[in-house]
Design an enzyme around this catalytic site. Structure first.
Site, mmCIF file in Angstrom:
data_model
loop_
_atom_site.group_PDB
_atom_site.id
_atom_site.type_symbol
_atom_site.label_atom_id
_atom_site.label_comp_id
_atom_site.label_asym_id
_atom_site.label_seq_id
_atom_site.Cartn_x
_atom_site.Cartn_y
_atom_site.Cartn_z
ATOM 1 N N LYS A 199 0.853 -1.181 0.000
ATOM 2 C CA LYS A 199 0.000 0.000 0.000
ATOM 3 C C LYS A 199 0.886 1.227 0.000
ATOM 4 O O LYS A 199 1.704 1.425 0.910
ATOM 5 C CB LYS A 199 -0.908 -0.012 1.227
ATOM 6 C CG LYS A 199 -1.791 1.216 1.320
ATOM 7 C CD LYS A 199 -2.785 1.091 2.447
ATOM 8 C CE LYS A 199 -3.608 2.359 2.572
ATOM 9 N NZ LYS A 199 -4.578 2.274 3.679
ATOM 10 N N ARG A 222 1.166 9.782 5.835
ATOM 11 C CA ARG A 222 1.337 8.393 6.233
ATOM 12 C C ARG A 222 2.660 7.803 5.722
ATOM 13 O O ARG A 222 2.802 6.596 5.603
ATOM 14 C CB ARG A 222 0.182 7.542 5.699
ATOM 15 C CG ARG A 222 -1.206 8.034 6.051
ATOM 16 C CD ARG A 222 -2.193 6.886 6.037
ATOM 17 N NE ARG A 222 -3.583 7.315 6.072
ATOM 18 C CZ ARG A 222 -4.189 7.889 7.114
ATOM 19 N NH1 ARG A 222 -3.510 8.128 8.206
ATOM 20 N NH2 ARG A 222 -5.469 8.220 7.045
ATOM 21 N N GLU A 238 7.288 -6.972 1.208
ATOM 22 C CA GLU A 238 6.054 -6.844 2.006
ATOM 23 C C GLU A 238 5.123 -8.034 1.747
ATOM 24 O O GLU A 238 4.549 -8.605 2.666
ATOM 25 C CB GLU A 238 5.319 -5.546 1.628
ATOM 26 C CG GLU A 238 6.002 -4.274 2.091
ATOM 27 C CD GLU A 238 5.693 -3.935 3.551
ATOM 28 O OE1 GLU A 238 5.060 -4.745 4.245
ATOM 29 O OE2 GLU A 238 6.097 -2.843 3.991
ATOM 30 N N LYS A 253 -2.140 -1.455 -3.840
ATOM 31 C CA LYS A 253 -3.012 -0.286 -3.774
ATOM 32 C C LYS A 253 -2.198 0.988 -3.835
ATOM 33 O O LYS A 253 -1.190 1.067 -3.126
ATOM 34 C CB LYS A 253 -3.784 -0.341 -2.456
ATOM 35 C CG LYS A 253 -4.693 0.819 -2.202
ATOM 36 C CD LYS A 253 -5.270 0.722 -0.825
ATOM 37 C CE LYS A 253 -6.040 1.992 -0.562
ATOM 38 N NZ LYS A 253 -6.494 2.058 0.793
ATOM 39 N N TYR A 318 -15.086 1.421 -6.690
ATOM 40 C CA TYR A 318 -16.351 2.146 -6.549
ATOM 41 C C TYR A 318 -17.179 2.039 -7.829
ATOM 42 O O TYR A 318 -18.316 2.483 -7.869
ATOM 43 C CB TYR A 318 -16.063 3.622 -6.192
ATOM 44 C CG TYR A 318 -15.203 3.734 -4.949
ATOM 45 C CD1 TYR A 318 -15.767 3.600 -3.688
ATOM 46 C CD2 TYR A 318 -13.821 3.883 -5.044
ATOM 47 C CE1 TYR A 318 -14.976 3.635 -2.543
ATOM 48 C CE2 TYR A 318 -13.015 3.921 -3.911
ATOM 49 C CZ TYR A 318 -13.604 3.787 -2.665
ATOM 50 O OH TYR A 318 -12.817 3.806 -1.543
HETATM 51 C C1 PBG Z 1 -7.060 3.102 5.621
HETATM 52 C C2 PBG Z 1 -7.530 3.091 4.190
HETATM 53 C C3 PBG Z 1 -7.425 4.138 3.262
HETATM 54 C C4 PBG Z 1 -8.018 3.676 2.079
HETATM 55 C C5 PBG Z 1 -8.465 2.386 2.322
HETATM 56 N N1 PBG Z 1 -8.132 2.039 3.621
HETATM 57 C C6 PBG Z 1 -6.933 5.524 3.421
HETATM 58 C C7 PBG Z 1 -5.533 5.825 3.703
HETATM 59 O O1 PBG Z 1 -4.666 4.966 3.795
HETATM 60 O O2 PBG Z 1 -5.283 7.017 3.873
HETATM 61 C C8 PBG Z 1 -8.133 4.462 0.807
HETATM 62 C C9 PBG Z 1 -9.154 3.978 -0.170
HETATM 63 C C10 PBG Z 1 -9.451 4.919 -1.279
HETATM 64 O O3 PBG Z 1 -8.817 5.964 -1.482
HETATM 65 O O4 PBG Z 1 -10.384 4.606 -2.017
HETATM 66 N N2 PBG Z 1 -8.086 2.679 6.479
#
Ligand code: PBG
Length: 329
Positions: A199, A222, A238, A253, A318
């Site tokens: 991620k 983050r 990872e 992601k 989505y």
């Molecule tokens: C963290 C999480 C995020 C998303 C999914 N799980 C946000 C982040 O890491 O800031 C993002 C999903 C999206 O942008 O559609 N709980």
């Protein structure tokens, strides 16, 4: 031209739609898609999310109706995100049995049983007052191991509430192993883990933060736990760690800016690979098509197909409902 052999003519197989359908290497299917859904505590009617046109924060009741309709459209899975009425330092809403996602999981499990695969995002950022994915130490950075204790509790609460799959998204080291042991010890040996393994600290999560009312304290980010987008090999480290710790599926992601990572992950693992087509990717399609600059249906199909072609078996998007409606004619 007097070629010794006839020249290759790839266009022969592109002549008609039926021919193109026959030889297509990649086939997008409703079964591939997981619909991300938001449920907000304490509201009676859904609230639209401005930066995610067509997506809403659901009430408990409207969520039940939506998921019933998605099941009828052939969608096999949803992933839930909660928006609590109150946030606190440790994100208690993430593990409280009366927390919004837990009650929503209960509702959906009693409505649909095993007809729909229920996933729950497992993180605390929606529930913490400071907006980080973990517990802060005294210096404002996220304490990895203290956070793992909270994730373990959240996993058990979600499994108790009826989640088939928990999906840890916080990028804490060791999170999959800790969650696996906690689930096993609580008797949830059959609950699966979809690990958000690779991620990235992406700019494409912007609209999601509106969707879950999250602002990171002090304009923070983050980058101390999510991956640096300059790194691809690191993603494989990872992924390997997560599989070793018991991940049943792994995820990359966002999706489109990381197709190389999806392909590389696909080539080293045998478990299902998921990719998350995130909020910003969706919103860019909606905004450009609203301006008449691109054709929504063409670009949306092209993007989802590209993610599958790169190697993803499962796509969180989505666009799931839109695609299911299109496929159902
Ligand atoms: C963290 C999480 C995020 C998303 C999914 N799980 C946000 C982040 O890491 O800031 C993002 C999903 C999206 O942008 O559609 N709980």
């Amino acid at each position: 031209m007097s070629a010794r052999f006839p020249v290759s003519r790839p266009r022969r197989l592109r002549r008609t739609q039926a021919l193109r359908d026959l030889v297509a290497e990649t086939r997008l299917n409703v079964n591939d898609l997981v619909a991300p859904l938001f449920v907000r505590e304490g509201i009676d009617a859904p609230i639209p999310i401005t930066s995610l046109p067509g997506v809403v924060q659901h009430s408990r009741a409207s969520l039940r109706e939506e998921v019933r309709q998605l099941a009828d459209l052939g969608i096999k899975s949803v992933i839930l995100f909660g928006v609590p009425a109150k946030k606190d330092e440790i994100g208690s809403g993430a593990f409280d049995p009366a927390g919004i996602v837990q009650v929503a999981l209960n509702d959906l499990r009693s409505d649909l049983g095993d007809r729909m695969v229920l996933m729950s995002d497992l993180c605390v950022d929606e529930y913490t007052s400071h907006g980080h994915c973990g517990i802060l130490d005294g210096h404002g950075s996220v304490d990895n191991d203290k956070t793992l204790e909270i994730y373990a509790k959240a996993a058990i609460a979600q499994a108790n509430a009826g989640a088939h799959i928990v999906a840890p998204s916080g990028m804490m080291d060791g999170q999959v192993g800790v969650i696996r042991s906690a689930l096993d010890q609580a008797g949830h040996v059959e609950t699966s883990i979809l690990a958000y393994s690779a991620k990235y600290a992406s700019g494409l999560y912007g609209p999601f933060r509106e969707a879950v009312d999250v602002q990171i304290v002090g304009g923070g980010d983050r980058k101390g736990y999510q991956q640096d987008w300059r790194n691809a090999r690191e993603a494989l480290t990872e992924v390997e760690a997560d599989i070793e710790q018991g991940a049943d599926m792994v995820m990359v992601k966002p999706a489109l800016a990381y197709l190389d990572v999806i392909a590389a992950v696909r080539s080293i693992v045998n478990v299902p690979v998921a990719a998350y087509h995130v909020s910003g990717e969706y919103s860019m399609i909606k905004a450009a098509s609203a301006n008449g600059w691109i054709d929504h249906d063409v670009v949306a199909t092209e993007h989802l197909t590209a993610i599958k072609r790169a190697g993803a078996d499962i796509i969180l998007t989505y666009l799931a409902r839109w695609y299911a409606e299109l496929a159902n004619g």
